[in-house]
Write an enzyme that holds these catalytic residues in place. Structure first.
Site, PDB file in Angstrom:
ATOM      1  N   HIS A 375       0.794  -1.230   0.000  1.00  0.00           N
ATOM      2  CA  HIS A 375       0.000   0.000   0.000  1.00  0.00           C
ATOM      3  C   HIS A 375       0.817   1.266   0.000  1.00  0.00           C
ATOM      4  O   HIS A 375       0.259   2.358   0.075  1.00  0.00           O
ATOM      5  CB  HIS A 375      -0.914   0.048   1.228  1.00  0.00           C
ATOM      6  N   LYS A 565      -9.424  14.032   3.870  1.00  0.00           N
ATOM      7  CA  LYS A 565      -8.557  12.854   3.929  1.00  0.00           C
ATOM      8  C   LYS A 565      -7.605  13.065   5.091  1.00  0.00           C
ATOM      9  O   LYS A 565      -7.593  14.149   5.682  1.00  0.00           O
ATOM     10  CB  LYS A 565      -7.771  12.697   2.627  1.00  0.00           C
ATOM     11  N   ARG A 566      -6.808  12.052   5.451  1.00  0.00           N
ATOM     12  CA  ARG A 566      -5.824  12.258   6.507  1.00  0.00           C
ATOM     13  C   ARG A 566      -4.940  13.465   6.168  1.00  0.00           C
ATOM     14  O   ARG A 566      -4.657  13.727   4.999  1.00  0.00           O
ATOM     15  CB  ARG A 566      -4.944  11.009   6.667  1.00  0.00           C
ATOM     16  N   LYS A 571       0.115  14.744   0.939  1.00  0.00           N
ATOM     17  CA  LYS A 571      -1.204  14.999   0.341  1.00  0.00           C
ATOM     18  C   LYS A 571      -1.393  16.485   0.019  1.00  0.00           C
ATOM     19  O   LYS A 571      -2.302  16.865  -0.703  1.00  0.00           O
ATOM     20  CB  LYS A 571      -2.316  14.499   1.268  1.00  0.00           C
ATOM     21  N   THR A 673      -8.798   6.508  -2.583  1.00  0.00           N
ATOM     22  CA  THR A 673     -10.149   6.027  -2.858  1.00  0.00           C
ATOM     23  C   THR A 673     -11.139   7.178  -2.691  1.00  0.00           C
ATOM     24  O   THR A 673     -12.232   7.142  -3.246  1.00  0.00           O
ATOM     25  CB  THR A 673     -10.555   4.875  -1.919  1.00  0.00           C
ATOM     26  N   LYS A 677     -14.729   8.230  -4.676  1.00  0.00           N
ATOM     27  CA  LYS A 677     -16.009   8.512  -4.030  1.00  0.00           C
ATOM     28  C   LYS A 677     -16.547   9.879  -4.455  1.00  0.00           C
ATOM     29  O   LYS A 677     -17.745  10.047  -4.666  1.00  0.00           O
ATOM     30  CB  LYS A 677     -15.855   8.417  -2.506  1.00  0.00           C
TER      31      LYS A 677
HETATM   32  C1  LIG Z   1     -12.351   7.208   1.625  1.00  0.00           C
HETATM   33  C2  LIG Z   1     -11.912   7.551   2.969  1.00  0.00           C
HETATM   34  C3  LIG Z   1     -10.557   7.806   3.222  1.00  0.00           C
HETATM   35  C4  LIG Z   1      -9.502   7.764   2.148  1.00  0.00           C
HETATM   36  O1  LIG Z   1      -9.445   9.014   1.489  1.00  0.00           O
HETATM   37  P1  LIG Z   1      -8.254   9.378   0.483  1.00  0.00           P
HETATM   38  O2  LIG Z   1      -8.755  10.651  -0.122  1.00  0.00           O
HETATM   39  O3  LIG Z   1      -8.183   8.281  -0.518  1.00  0.00           O
HETATM   40  O4  LIG Z   1      -7.032   9.540   1.276  1.00  0.00           O
HETATM   41  C5  LIG Z   1     -10.178   8.136   4.515  1.00  0.00           C
HETATM   42  N1  LIG Z   1     -11.078   8.201   5.507  1.00  0.00           N
HETATM   43  C6  LIG Z   1     -12.392   7.973   5.292  1.00  0.00           C
HETATM   44  C7  LIG Z   1     -13.335   8.075   6.441  1.00  0.00           C
HETATM   45  C8  LIG Z   1     -12.853   7.630   4.025  1.00  0.00           C
HETATM   46  O5  LIG Z   1     -14.162   7.388   3.844  1.00  0.00           O
END
Ligand SMILES: *Cc1c(COP(=O)(O)O)cnc(C)c1O
Length: 831
Positions: A375, A565-566, A571, A673, A677
């Site tokens: 990952h 995101k984190r 990022k 991911t 979304k």
């Molecule tokens: C999808 C998701 C992530 C991952 O987000 P990235 O933009 O891919 O880093 C992290 N936390 C939650 C709660 C998510 O639903």
């Protein structure tokens, strides 16, 4: 109870269906709900709390889920096909109730049942506390995969850890992140079933004893220092219109409850302490989205859950009368990152030491059982354990790792590998303090290794695992990540889901590629209008939520520009902030032409020990305060930081976004991911050629994606040429103004030193090359603003994005795993 050979079906027959205990009609749900409220919880209507009502409904639905669940267990144990065990130290399932209603197709019935009782389903859904058993993307991916495994009807078990405290809750106090413990179990957990009869003993520490027994068999005994018991907690994970799978999480306990008669008073307390120490192992999730080395408890957690899971699998296998030599034919184990990779050594130990198998045979089976998903390419995130620590906690495993390594290196020597190569590939890193490279252990011990996007898999082969890819080219493959469109569209964006179903039917729920049919509606004015209405409603709902959570009023007609995101330097949340500061300075200068009125929305947690990430949050809140309170500015822009990002919040945010920020430095985000979304919910993406952004852009069309920034190769070249960020600061007046603003009185309210660490980081090293990509990002934002003013074009692109997201369903990912890795056929086991 005696063992029976009667099928579950025949028991169900005796229970009766339809009008029986677990019927799916409104009347059955009402009856059972009241039954649960009175006889399970012992509540009278006048004294019920909203949690009682939620719990009664959760128990009602859980029974319906369990009915399907026992069927899958039966199938899993009786069928001959290979089953999948997914090993993950993290899961982020999100709230269960809404998803289970969707999967059972009883949303309307449940809503009606509650309405008749004067209750509101939405309020109930709001009541649920989500299991925060993961940090972010990796744990959420595991849960999306569970949803797809269940829906596709693939016999599987998801193994993991039942952390008593999940990911911390984030609050913002005076602009800073504050962490509080996540007591997600405080009201109980109606979804899980405790299985006291399913428990295993796990050993730690001590030493090994080598001997030759009667038949001249070399035998190793592990004499541990301590033992801990793991007990299974099962949660049914339903699939859409299918039976579902098991998520089996392990909780640590003391081996034996102590015996009064043999302990005197002093020992009694010691025994209690011992019990508490044992339970520590599954107390808390490490809130770090990277690996941490050196944390003894973390290694214990990893080994604990892996050992319980493997013992459980061997038990499942042998109680069905199967032989261990067929273990790999019955099971494939997918390792979600290296966190569970000690499993390679543990399975060897169980086979060789406890089941008296010969080494070669055991190794053969082991290598044909495991598959490993990598990952990360971040060097600091590659997991390593000091030999001294691993040897102290798991002495027998260290011996086994040495044995695996010596045979492996022998093979390399035979094949003529150079000394340098051998040192690079060894499972033991001899540079500095000797340590075990877990990615190497996982790679050597697996039959397949995959990355999580095309780009990531390519870089994995050319960088991190380059030598291994040369040795075993066939072992390496790619499976691009995906997300469950059932949770992240059907459930969380019902407005859009209904509009789509009205046009193309409901087949998309199990086949996202059918969204292609929406392409022909992309320019249809009536459809576009309804598309915009749905987005506006979602934005109104988020506006309300923002108001409740932060007190900030935003305008849903504005462009919602979102990065959630984190929080991590790679990022590049701070790149987005630099652009916002530029806008602020322009507005203050009266140069407001070409700015589309925008609300910038951030959310995300920072690892508690990650100073710069926390400072980035402080920067966002400082900019938010400055911008939102300035009458001259807040007509054009607003800035929001939503505290405590989690799945529940994500489900509100993605449907309301117009623009998705996916701006990591190319080569750093393995897949992402969140990007999927957002696009699935009709946001357009501004992004770099990183992770799955590359494939998203390929699918939706480059004209429907805002691309900026350097490629992986260009970044490498910039570095090779000797990147000097200071030069960009000096030569670009706009950038200089923005960076200098970081220490202005205006922004820092007098504490001008506040953001200095960030400022120096950017000017001196800028490890993620923000300054180099700044201009490219800003000019792409101009394009965004321009397009935003052309509602028809924007909407057309939004529709085309959604129409072309078919590839990014986790159903496709799981089909890929079946075909490329597990060699199993998805067979839908319909009722
Ligand atoms: C999808 C998701 C992530 C991952 O987000 P990235 O933009 O891919 O880093 C992290 N936390 C939650 C709660 C998510 O639903």
């Amino acid at each position: 109870m005696k063992k029976h050979n009667r099928s579950i079906e025949s028991y169900f027959e005796s229970l009766g269906t339809g009008a029986g205990e677990v019927g799916l009609s409104k009347e059955d749900i009402t009856k059972d709900f009241l039954h649960k409220l009175f006889y399970h919880l012992g509540r009278v209507p006048a004294l019920t709390t909203s949690n009682d009502i939620y719990t009664a409904m959760a128990l009602t639905i859980r029974d319906r889920a369990l009915r399907k669940f026992v069927r899958s267990i039966e199938k899993f144990t009786q069928q001959d096909a290979r089953g999948i065990a997914y090993f993950s130290a993290e899961y982020l399932p999100g709230p269960h109730l809404g998803n289970n209603l969707l999967n059972l197709e009883i949303v309307d019935e449940t809503k009606a049942a509650l309405t008749e009782l004067g209750l509101d389903l939405d309020e109930l859904l709001d009541e649920e506390e989500e299991p925060g058993l993961g940090n972010g993307g990796l744990g959420r991916l595991a849960s999306c995969f569970m949803d797809s495994l269940a829906t596709l009807g693939i016999p599987s078990i998801a193994y993991g850890i039942r952390y008593e405290f999940g990911i911390f809750k984030q609050e913002i106090r005076e602009g800073w992140q504050m962490e509080t413990t996540d007591k997600w179990l405080h009201n109980g957990n109606p979804w899980e079933v405790m299985r006291p009869e399913i428990s295993y003993v796990v050993k730690f520490g001590g030493r090994t004893e080598h001997s030759t027994n009667g038949q001249n068999r070399y035998q190793v005994d592990w004499l541990p220092e301590s033992e801990i018991k793991g007990t299974a907690y099962d949660t049914p994970i339903l699939g859409y219109q299918s039976n579902g799978i098991i998520m089996r999480l392990w909780k640590a306990e003391a081996v034996e409850s102590f015996d009064f008669s043999v302990y005197n008073m002093g020992d009694y307390y010691r025994a209690v302490e011992k019990k508490l120490r044992s339970e520590n192992i599954t107390k808390v999730l490490y809130p770090n989205d990277e690996n941490l080395s050196g944390k003894e408890l973390r290694l214990k957690q990893q080994y604990f859950f892996v050992s319980c899971s493997l013992q459980d699998m061997i038990n499942l296998h042998t109680t069905q009368g199967r032989e261990l030599k067929n273990f790999h034919e019955k099971f494939a184990i997918q390792l979600n990152d290296t966190h569970p990779s000690i499993a390679v050594a543990e399975l060897m130990r169980l086979f060789v030491d406890e089941h008296e198998m010969e080494w070669d045979e055991a190794w053969d089976i082991t290598r044909n059982t495991f598959a490993y998903t990598n990952h990360t390419l971040l060097p600091e995130a590659l997991e390593k354990w000091a030999v001294s620590l691993l040897g102290r906690i798991l002495p027998r495993h260290l011996e086994i790792i040495y044995e695996i390594n010596s045979r492996f290196l022998e093979e390399l020597r035979d094949k003529g590998f150079s000394g340098d190569q051998i040192a690079r590939m060894s499972l033991i890193d001899e540079n500095g303090e000797p340590s075990v490279r877990m990615a190497h252990l996982a790679t050597v011990g697996s039959f397949k290794v995959n990355g999580v996007s095309e780009l990531h898999s390519r870089l994995l082969k050319s960088q991190v695992l380059n030598d291994f890819a040369g040795l075993w080219p066939q072992k390496f493959t790619n499976v691009t990540n995906g997300v469950t469109h059932r949770r992240f569209l059907a459930m969380s964006n019902p407005g859009l889901a209904n509009l789509i179903s009205e046009k193309i039917g409901e087949g998309w729920l199990t086949d996202l590629t059918s969204f292609k049919e929406l392409e022909k509606l992309a320019e249809n004015e009536d459809f576009q209008k309804r598309w915009r209405e749905v987005k506006l409603q979602n934005k109104q709902a988020l506006t309300q939520f923002i108001k409740e959570q932060t007190g900030v009023t935003v305008d849903p007609e504005m462009l919602f520009d979102v990065q959630v995101k984190r929080i991590h330097e790679y990022k590049r949340q701070h790149l987005m902030v630099l652009h916002i500061i530029d806008l602020y300075l322009r507005i203050k200068d009266g140069k407001t032409e070409n700015i589309a009125a925008s609300t910038f929305i951030f959310a995300g947690k920072a690892a508690p020990g990650y100073f710069l990430a926390k400072l980035i949050i402080r920067l966002i809140t400082a900019v938010a305060e400055l911008v939102n309170e300035d009458e001259e500015v807040n007509r054009f822009i607003k800035v929001v930081f939503l505290p405590n990002f989690n799945v529940k919040q994500a489900q509100r945010i993605y449907p309301a976004a117009d623009l998705s920020e996916q701006i990591s430095m190319a080569g750093k985000e393995a897949s992402g991911t969140g990007n999927m979304k957002f696009a699935l919910n009709g946001a357009l993406t501004i992004g770099t050629l990183d992770g799955a952004n590359v494939e998203i852009r390929e699918e939706v069309g480059e004209e429907n994606f805002f691309l900026f920034g350097q490629t992986t190769e260009e970044i490498q070249q910039t570095r090779n040429e000797g990147y000097r960020p200071y030069q960009y600061y000096e030569e670009n007046p706009k950038l200089k103004k923005v960076l200098d603003f970081l220490s202005s009185e205006e922004l820092t309210k007098g504490d001008t030193e506040l953001f200095k660490p960030l400022y120096h980081n950017l000017l001196q090293q800028d490890p993620y090359q923000l300054l180099k990509d700044f201009d490219s990002y800003c000019s792409k934002k101009e394009e965004v603003f321009k397009l935003w003013n052309d509602k028809k074009e924007w909407t057309k692109k939004s529709i085309l994005n959604v129409a072309r997201m078919g590839k990014f369903s986790s159903d496709r990912s799981i089909r890929d795993y079946c075909e490329k890795i597990w060699n199993v056929k998805p067979v839908k086991l319909k009722e």
